[in-house]
Design an enzyme around this catalytic site. Structure first.
Site, PDB file in Angstrom:
ATOM      1  N   LYS A 113      -4.899 -11.557  -9.269  1.00 44.41           N
ATOM      2  CA  LYS A 113      -4.680 -11.087 -10.632  1.00 44.41           C
ATOM      3  C   LYS A 113      -5.414 -11.919 -11.678  1.00 44.41           C
ATOM      4  O   LYS A 113      -5.806 -11.414 -12.733  1.00 44.41           O
ATOM      5  CB  LYS A 113      -3.181 -11.045 -10.934  1.00 44.41           C
ATOM      6  CG  LYS A 113      -2.465  -9.862 -10.264  1.00 44.41           C
ATOM      7  CD  LYS A 113      -1.018  -9.805 -10.668  1.00 44.41           C
ATOM      8  CE  LYS A 113      -0.367  -8.490 -10.249  1.00 44.41           C
ATOM      9  NZ  LYS A 113      -0.453  -8.244  -8.807  1.00 44.41           N
ATOM     10  N   GLU A 126       1.493 -13.547 -19.253  1.00 48.91           N
ATOM     11  CA  GLU A 126       0.912 -12.592 -20.204  1.00 48.91           C
ATOM     12  C   GLU A 126       1.967 -12.177 -21.226  1.00 48.91           C
ATOM     13  O   GLU A 126       3.172 -12.342 -20.994  1.00 48.91           O
ATOM     14  CB  GLU A 126       0.423 -11.328 -19.484  1.00 48.91           C
ATOM     15  CG  GLU A 126      -0.709 -11.547 -18.513  1.00 48.91           C
ATOM     16  CD  GLU A 126      -1.067 -10.278 -17.771  1.00 48.91           C
ATOM     17  OE1 GLU A 126      -2.225 -10.162 -17.329  1.00 48.91           O
ATOM     18  OE2 GLU A 126      -0.195  -9.389 -17.626  1.00 48.91           O
ATOM     19  N   ASN A 172      10.290  -2.446 -10.664  1.00 45.53           N
ATOM     20  CA  ASN A 172       8.830  -2.428 -10.778  1.00 45.53           C
ATOM     21  C   ASN A 172       8.146  -1.674  -9.639  1.00 45.53           C
ATOM     22  O   ASN A 172       6.964  -1.876  -9.381  1.00 45.53           O
ATOM     23  CB  ASN A 172       8.269  -3.855 -10.863  1.00 45.53           C
ATOM     24  CG  ASN A 172       8.727  -4.577 -12.109  1.00 45.53           C
ATOM     25  OD1 ASN A 172       8.533  -4.102 -13.215  1.00 45.53           O
ATOM     26  ND2 ASN A 172       9.366  -5.725 -11.930  1.00 45.53           N
ATOM     27  N   GLU A 206      -4.830   0.354 -12.699  1.00 47.72           N
ATOM     28  CA  GLU A 206      -3.543   0.582 -13.354  1.00 47.72           C
ATOM     29  C   GLU A 206      -3.543  -0.010 -14.756  1.00 47.72           C
ATOM     30  O   GLU A 206      -4.076  -1.098 -14.984  1.00 47.72           O
ATOM     31  CB  GLU A 206      -2.422  -0.017 -12.510  1.00 47.72           C
ATOM     32  CG  GLU A 206      -2.364   0.554 -11.099  1.00 47.72           C
ATOM     33  CD  GLU A 206      -1.103   0.164 -10.357  1.00 47.72           C
ATOM     34  OE1 GLU A 206      -0.324  -0.656 -10.887  1.00 47.72           O
ATOM     35  OE2 GLU A 206      -0.895   0.691  -9.251  1.00 47.72           O
ATOM     36  N   GLU A 245      -3.800  -4.026 -13.133  1.00 48.25           N
ATOM     37  CA  GLU A 245      -4.360  -4.479 -11.867  1.00 48.25           C
ATOM     38  C   GLU A 245      -5.161  -3.348 -11.249  1.00 48.25           C
ATOM     39  O   GLU A 245      -5.083  -2.196 -11.684  1.00 48.25           O
ATOM     40  CB  GLU A 245      -3.265  -4.925 -10.889  1.00 48.25           C
ATOM     41  CG  GLU A 245      -2.322  -3.811 -10.461  1.00 48.25           C
ATOM     42  CD  GLU A 245      -1.252  -4.304  -9.500  1.00 48.25           C
ATOM     43  OE1 GLU A 245      -1.392  -5.418  -8.974  1.00 48.25           O
ATOM     44  OE2 GLU A 245      -0.288  -3.556  -9.263  1.00 48.25           O
ATOM     45  N   ASN A 253      -5.847  -1.595  -7.467  1.00 45.51           N
ATOM     46  CA  ASN A 253      -5.442  -1.521  -6.072  1.00 45.51           C
ATOM     47  C   ASN A 253      -6.599  -0.994  -5.237  1.00 45.51           C
ATOM     48  O   ASN A 253      -7.084   0.112  -5.464  1.00 45.51           O
ATOM     49  CB  ASN A 253      -4.221  -0.616  -5.910  1.00 45.51           C
ATOM     50  CG  ASN A 253      -2.966  -1.276  -6.447  1.00 45.51           C
ATOM     51  OD1 ASN A 253      -2.599  -2.359  -6.025  1.00 45.51           O
ATOM     52  ND2 ASN A 253      -2.318  -0.630  -7.408  1.00 45.51           N
ATOM     53  N   PHE A 270      19.986   1.471  -8.205  1.00 44.84           N
ATOM     54  CA  PHE A 270      19.028   2.584  -8.158  1.00 44.84           C
ATOM     55  C   PHE A 270      18.326   2.713  -6.811  1.00 44.84           C
ATOM     56  O   PHE A 270      17.339   3.421  -6.688  1.00 44.84           O
ATOM     57  CB  PHE A 270      17.979   2.463  -9.270  1.00 44.84           C
ATOM     58  CG  PHE A 270      18.568   2.467 -10.639  1.00 44.84           C
ATOM     59  CD1 PHE A 270      19.192   3.596 -11.144  1.00 44.84           C
ATOM     60  CD2 PHE A 270      18.515   1.332 -11.434  1.00 44.84           C
ATOM     61  CE1 PHE A 270      19.758   3.591 -12.408  1.00 44.84           C
ATOM     62  CE2 PHE A 270      19.080   1.321 -12.701  1.00 44.84           C
ATOM     63  CZ  PHE A 270      19.710   2.469 -13.197  1.00 44.84           C
TER      64      PHE A 270
END
Length: 580
Positions: free
Chosen positions: A121, A205, A240, A280, A293, A295, A353
């Protein structure tokens, strides 16, 4: 004879959702000899009905055989395209001997430089900046310790996001709103990053509050060409990790779409990207977008892009690996219709969830009889959902001429999906796609926690829906009683028994600790049911052996599933996605 190795997550993790393979094994993965690995079992090959209209040229020579270095639904997905292209396939698993050697093996996917650069990253953010891609404000280096993390966080301004440099899938990520949370976040994120990725480096960030998660599919070849294949809306997430995706995004206008696509292509070209990949972005309420990022693999959610573009991305990856240039220009890439994907998991949606559920699928039936439905899966009745891999059952995709049709088809598909033996998340998926906020497109990455602040509780019945359920349950009970009384079975035969005709059945029905008095009578397949001063007519075939029961309640068609039914009257019914 040339062979190929296909990995959903390339050679870095051999698929984000799979077991992490040892790095030495990964480095030799593309060198395994094809004759030493077993052919993929035909009885375990589950392929889906395609919703894309890609053309397959039988005269275009690519490869004789492809080694598929993955498992589950993505392995089946790759094999399906290979069969259409006339290519033999071989599958491997993580226990295959790593010391085998082979010649003329080509890896299908981007080169090592692109994988390594985009897998880090910190490095990928620097590359993105140099390629003039919008990036999130933050510290571009490695954070050394908790004290430095606090200093950097103060300079950026709270809230901040602490991330694992080698991370993915939501692991190693923490949001910090003050100094104390930054110190705790640094400690927990570095520990999680080290255990998950073998790399404890972190970056910090600015946290973009309430953003959308929108990604752009890119496709590059070995001749310097690259395209953007429109976007995917991936904002519905838990921990996430994506739950529901769709293409295109309801939020983007053509100008923003083009700007995101051009920046995605610029980044791909900056690393000489030659395969399918995904860039993304986080997008705020004013349509400002920031690189998140890249992928370097075929994403789980790639089918929605295939549906609206008509391209087969696996076919394109194979062609690129063989050295062919891209067949399409940017102006050729359309947006035709709308596609929605739901990730069907063996998870309990009532716990955070979705916490994993393990077990064996005692009954399994995909809704492929419905129009506009595609299911990518790698399981069958009797398959085990284990603790060793991600608990995804399948990817359920629906396609329509517009978003409304795609969502209605998804609603029907979820109602017609039979999964027994494990707990699953269909109730949550169905509630998301019919939620008024989701239907209007008012979504962000905090959608689930905003809509269900106290956790997911299942579908909340309206008074009319409650009465429908009571009427259906009563009709189902009476139908089973009538069938039981119709025949008396002795040791050798079934003997018809004549019983007095019961004009009315007065029943006591208990639902959610509330007791209701219901009066039912029948005329053939139709039951007339009085409940709560309402009279409803319920009509159905009442095939009690079928896993799916289609019933009509006063003109409204409902698909229900009777999961269990006891002689004493206790029953479990899946109605509007939720089990009552």
């Amino acid at each position: 004879m040339a062979g190929l190795c296909v990995g959903e997550a390339a050679l870095v993790t051999a698929g984000r959702r799979g077991r992490r393979w040892p790095q030495p094994l990964l480095r030799s993965a593309a060198l395994w000899t094809l004759k030493h690995v077993p052919h993929y079992s035909r009885q375990h090959l589950v392929v889906s009905r395609s919703l894309c209209s890609a053309a397959y040229d039988s005269n275009e020579k690519t490869f004789d055989k492809i080694l598929v270095a993955n498992r589950g639904e993505i392995a089946c997905r790759v094999i399906k395209t290979c069969k259409k292209m006339g290519i033999k396939t071989v599958a491997i698993h993580s226990d295959v001997d790593a010391s085998s050697a082979a010649e003329d093996v080509i890896f299908i996917g981007p080169d090592t430089h692109a994988i390594q650069a985009m897998g880090d990253k910190i490095e990928s953010k620097l590359l993105a900046k140099n390629a003039k891609v919008n990036t999130i404000p933050g510290f571009d280096g490695v954070v050394k310790d908790a004290d430095e993390a606090v200093r950097i966080a103060r300079e950026i301004g709270y809230p901040v996001m602490i991330k694992a440099s080698a991370g993915g899938g939501g692991k190693g990520m923490r949001i910090a709103w003050d100094d104390e949370e930054t110190r705790d976040g640094f400690r927990f994120s570095s520990q999680e990053a080290a255990s998950s990725f073998g790399d404890d480096r972190l970056l910090i960030e600015k946290f973009i509050d309430n953003p959308r998660h929108i990604e752009v599919q890119v496709l590059g070849d070995k001749h310097g060409n690259a395209l953007w294949l429109n976007e995917r809306e991936c904002s519905i997430q838990r921990r996430n990790q994506k739950v529901v995706e769709e293409a295109p995004s309801l939020f983007l206008d053509s100008e923003t779409r083009r700007a995101m696509g051009e920046q995605a292509v610029a980044l791909a070209k900056a690393v000489n990207y030659s395969s399918a990949g995904t860039v993304e972005f986080l997008v705020d309420s004013k349509k400002n977008f920031y690189f998140l990022e890249m992928n370097t693999r075929l994403q789980v959610e790639h089918p929605v892009t295939e549906c609206i573009t008509g391209l087969d991305l696996v076919q394109e990856m194979i062609r690129v690996a063989k050295g062919y240039p891209l067949r399409h220009k940017q102006a050729d890439i359309p947006i035709n219709g709308w596609a929605v994907e739901c990730r069907v998991y063996a998870e309990d949606p009532y716990k955070s969830f979705g916490l994993p559920s393990i077990g064996r699928l005692s009954q399994y039936q995909e809704p492929l009889h419905l129009p506009g439905v595609r299911v990518d899966s790698g399981i069958q009745p009797g398959s085990d959902i284990s603790i060793y891999y991600d608990p995804m059952i399948s990817k359920l995709i629906t396609y329509g001429s517009d978003r409304r049709e795609a969502l209605k088809r998804m609603e029907d598909a979820l109602d017609n999906y039979v999964i027994r033996g494990v707990t699953h998340n269909i109730a949550l998926l169905r509630e998301v796609i019919i939620n008024s906020r989701f239907v209007k497109g008012d979504i962000n990455t905090k959608f689930l926690s905003d809509v269900y602040p106290d956790g997911f509780k299942g579908h909340q019945l309206t008074e009319n829906e409650r009465n429908q359920l009571l009427a259906i349950a009563s009709s189902l009970f009476v139908a089973s009683q009538l069938r039981a009384h119709h025949f008396q079975e002795d040791e050798n035969s079934r003997v018809p028994i004549v019983k007095p005709q019961v004009a009315n059945w007065e029943l006591s029905v208990k639902l959610h600790d509330e007791v209701y008095t219901v009066v039912a009578s029948n005329s053939g397949p139709t039951f007339s049911v009085e409940v709560d001063e309402s009279k409803l007519n319920v009509t159905g075939a009442w095939n009690l052996a079928s896993p799916l029961l289609s019933v009509n309640v006063d003109g409204t068609q409902r698909m229900i599933q009777c999961l269990s039914r006891e002689a004493g009257g206790n029953m479990s019914i899946q109605f509007l996605g939720t089990v009552y």
